[in-house]
Design a protein around this motif. Structure first.
Motif, PDB file in Angstrom:
ATOM      1  N   ASP A 118       0.862  -1.186   0.000  1.00 40.96           N
ATOM      2  CA  ASP A 118       0.000   0.000   0.000  1.00 40.96           C
ATOM      3  C   ASP A 118       0.896   1.232   0.000  1.00 40.96           C
ATOM      4  O   ASP A 118       1.530   1.561   1.012  1.00 40.96           O
ATOM      5  N   HIS A 144      -7.358   6.867  -3.225  1.00 45.56           N
ATOM      6  CA  HIS A 144      -7.863   6.528  -1.893  1.00 45.56           C
ATOM      7  C   HIS A 144      -7.128   7.265  -0.781  1.00 45.56           C
ATOM      8  O   HIS A 144      -7.486   7.107   0.399  1.00 45.56           O
ATOM      9  N   ALA A 145      -6.137   8.055  -1.124  1.00 47.26           N
ATOM     10  CA  ALA A 145      -5.389   8.779  -0.102  1.00 47.26           C
ATOM     11  C   ALA A 145      -4.944  10.133  -0.649  1.00 47.26           C
ATOM     12  O   ALA A 145      -4.520  10.238  -1.799  1.00 47.26           O
ATOM     13  N   THR A 153       1.120  12.742   9.941  1.00 50.20           N
ATOM     14  CA  THR A 153       2.199  11.767   9.747  1.00 50.20           C
ATOM     15  C   THR A 153       3.537  12.217  10.321  1.00 50.20           C
ATOM     16  O   THR A 153       4.436  11.401  10.488  1.00 50.20           O
ATOM     17  N   SER A 204       0.163   4.267   0.058  1.00 47.54           N
ATOM     18  CA  SER A 204      -0.298   5.369   0.906  1.00 47.54           C
ATOM     19  C   SER A 204       0.317   5.305   2.302  1.00 47.54           C
ATOM     20  O   SER A 204       0.299   6.292   3.044  1.00 47.54           O
ATOM     21  N   HIS A 215      -6.826   9.108   4.592  1.00 48.73           N
ATOM     22  CA  HIS A 215      -6.849   7.753   4.024  1.00 48.73           C
ATOM     23  C   HIS A 215      -8.299   7.293   3.991  1.00 48.73           C
ATOM     24  O   HIS A 215      -8.941   7.123   5.029  1.00 48.73           O
ATOM     25  N   LEU A 246      -2.513  13.345   6.295  1.00 47.41           N
ATOM     26  CA  LEU A 246      -2.915  12.316   5.332  1.00 47.41           C
ATOM     27  C   LEU A 246      -4.372  11.946   5.558  1.00 47.41           C
ATOM     28  O   LEU A 246      -4.779  11.649   6.685  1.00 47.41           O
TER      29      LEU A 246
END
Length: 609
Positions: free
Chosen positions: A36, A518-519, A584, A38, A533, A531
């Motif tokens: 993934d 999707h992110a 993050t 992301s 998600h 971020l």
């Protein structure tokens, strides 16, 4: 920073070793396939002692530079025993991605041997012309044998490399390549006979030394046969019977069928190149000089490298390589230009100087491509113009390369050397001049943190984060995905959505929109990296049901629309629609605190800078 520490930091910021499906490397890049993407922290990676992070062809590429081999070994030590399987989440890579990945994986390991041998041959030639080496001496013979070996025995070396890439026994593949050069067979070739028979079947005799395509076709056949034999031959005798049957079938079939076909393919491509470089040399070289940078950036140069190697091996020269080097010297000019322009940004000057050295002295341009061209579009345009002009000069003078290496020290190996030197000076000088005269900025470039730490941040400033969707807000620890609930990706909160509208939870610049939509990453002026998600494992949907209306580089205000997501469809297809909001880089701030304001959609975080 030591390579070992760098390796640990890289693995940490790509989502941990559990997020790595496979890892390979080329001349300058670590090429990850991640479960993934992301989960990777691009901004944190780019703060490390690397050049750039690039996402393309299904790979998450960390551009290191010339010491990539050493870093790769240390990264592999951190990862441990991972399965080198270049797929992710069960998805099958695109056919063209697979083709280029196989080509690069086959030829990249042998490039150093070809570069070293080519330079050795050039040195021998220069020493002989200067009268310092006698062409009849034993020294000359030994050095010549060393320089010629990689080209003459190319079918054997490629057999090993291609066999490894296709996961078939590389030594069986090498033995097949050796059979094409074995003295008994070569005696038949040199006897003057054009055709002999094998069990009554005619075999056209050809010299396979320095060829590329016959062994490629042979190893493809070997792979297919290996799969077939292992399916039907009992395991108890596979180690004995399978290799014998593979050799007795593949080697003769190669000599009868694939060998002549491969030689014909090679000759046809060589003639096509010769036509392009003789009849239309100015147009061909000028065009390649203009687009060569883009070709390298997207890995498409691996499509022509086999042809270049074939030309060097069979003819002793190649007409396209000089223009490839034109793009290298144009890149060096771009890097030096940026170094001069960025007087107030020590970090960018440092990167530019390293990129200049790589391009000017070694002909390696990836640090310039990913560290400068991708950041400054004008720089790419200037370098393309310089490469085109130099390419036209190459076409007019009919410059040829006698080896594959680049950089300033290889100038004497090109023919004519003075013409080549002039052309490279034009590429370098014109690129440098355009940068200094016209500049590169399309937007204001901020000073580096080393020069002016947290220039936009005020001590004590508080950033407020609102929910990006309407719905039920929950603690991040309640999310049904350990990567998020554990807090490893950063502090934050989650929302179970009740409608499809998606909004910016904070003001800033959109720094990331993942290809699968999707992110989304947003970075604020004070340095908060947020971020969003959307859903769990929704990367598998490849963007279906997502309508994201912002792009990387867009500036958004808090509450601005980011697009819509059909959460109902996500649920119908078995996906958890929970939206996670993560800081993050939370460790950089003095305080990141949850402030639940309601049970609807007004939950927020407060971040104290």
């Amino acid at each position: 920073m030591s390579n070992k520490q760098l390796a640990k930091d890289i693995v940490k910021n790509i989502g941990g070793k559990g997020n790595v499906v496979s890892l390979t490397h080329c001349v300058t890049r670590l090429r990850f396939v991640l479960k993934d993407e992301s989960l990777a922290k691009k901004a944190e990676l780019e703060k490390l002692d690397i050049i750039q992070v690039v996402q393309q062809a299904g790979q998450y590429q960390v551009v290191i530079g010339q010491n990539v081999g050493e870093v790769y070994e240390d990264v592999m030590d951190v990862l441990g025993d991972i399965k080198q399987n270049p797929t992710k989440n069960g998805q099958k890579p695109k056919v063209m991605d697979q083709v280029f990945e196989i080509i690069s994986g086959t030829f990249a390991p042998i490039i150093p041997a070809i570069m070293g041998s080519g330079l050795l041959k050039a040195v021998i030639q220069m020493l002989t012309m200067a009268g310092w080496l006698d062409a009849k001496s034993g020294t000359y013979a030994i050095l010549s044998a060393t320089g010629n070996a990689v080209f003459y025995f190319l079918p054997i070396i490629l057999g090993v490399s291609f066999g490894l890439k296709l996961k078939v026994n590389p030594y069986i593949a090498a033995t097949i390549g050796a059979a094409l050069l074995e003295p008994n067979f070569m005696n038949l070739v040199s006897s003057g006979k054009k055709v002999v028979d094998f069990v009554g079947i005619p075999v056209v005799l050809m010299n396979y030394s320095s060829t590329v395509f016959p062994i490629i076709l042979a190893v493809l056949l070997l792979k297919a046969l290996d799969v077939l034999l292992k399916r039907y031959i009992p395991k108890s005798v596979q180690s004995i019977v399978t290799p014998m049957l593979e050799l007795i079938l593949v080697a003769p079939i190669t000599m009868m069928v694939f060998g002549p076909i491969g030689v014909s393919i090679g000759e046809w491509i060589a003639k096509l190149f010769a036509w392009a470089m003789v009849k239309n040399a100015i147009i061909s070289c000028g065009l390649f000089g203009a687009v060569g940078i883009i070709i390298v950036a997207f890995g498409l140069h691996w499509a022509v490298i086999p042809v270049i190697i074939m030309n060097l091996a069979s003819q002793g020269f190649d007409p396209l390589l000089p223009t490839v080097q034109s793009t290298g010297f144009a890149a060096a000019g771009a890097a030096l230009g940026l170094f001069i322009l960025r007087k107030n940004n020590s970090k960018e000057r440092q990167n530019a100087l390293a990129a200049f050295a790589s391009a000017f002295f070694a002909g390696i341009t990836e640090p310039v491509i990913y560290g400068i061209y991708f950041k400054y579009r004008k720089s790419l345009i200037y370098a393309s113009i310089a490469g085109m002009v130099s390419g036209i000069i190459n076409g007019i003078i009919q410059i040829k390369a006698t080896q594959i290496a680049g950089g300033v020290f290889t100038i004497p190996t090109f023919k004519p050397a003075f013409g080549y030197a002039f052309s490279m000076l034009v590429a370098f000088g014109l690129s440098l001049a355009l940068h200094l005269i016209l500049g590169v900025d399309t937007k204001k470039v901020q000073p580096s943190q080393d020069d002016k730490k947290h220039i936009d941040a005020k001590v004590g400033q508080v950033e407020q984060v609102i929910a990006p969707v309407s719905g039920k807000t929950t603690a991040l620890s309640e999310v049904k995905d350990e990567v998020f609930s554990s807090g490893k990706m950063g502090k934050g909160f989650a929302v179970y959505p009740t409608n499809n509208n998606l909004y910016a939870p904070i003001a800033g610049t959109v720094t990331t929109v993942f290809p699968t939509k999707h992110a989304i990453g947003i970075t604020t002026e004070s340095g908060v990296e947020l971020l969003i998600h959307i859903g769990i494992d929704t990367v598998n949907l490849k963007g279906e049901f997502f309508n994201i209306t912002v792009s990387e580089g867009d500036v958004v205000a808090q509450g601005d629309s980011l697009g819509t997501v059909d959460f109902t469809k996500l649920v119908e297809n078995g996906y958890d629609p929970t939206v996670m909001v993560l800081i993050t880089n939370d460790a950089k701030f003095s305080k990141v605190q949850e402030e639940w304001q309601s049970e609807d959609n007004d939950s927020m975080l407060s971040i104290t800078v």
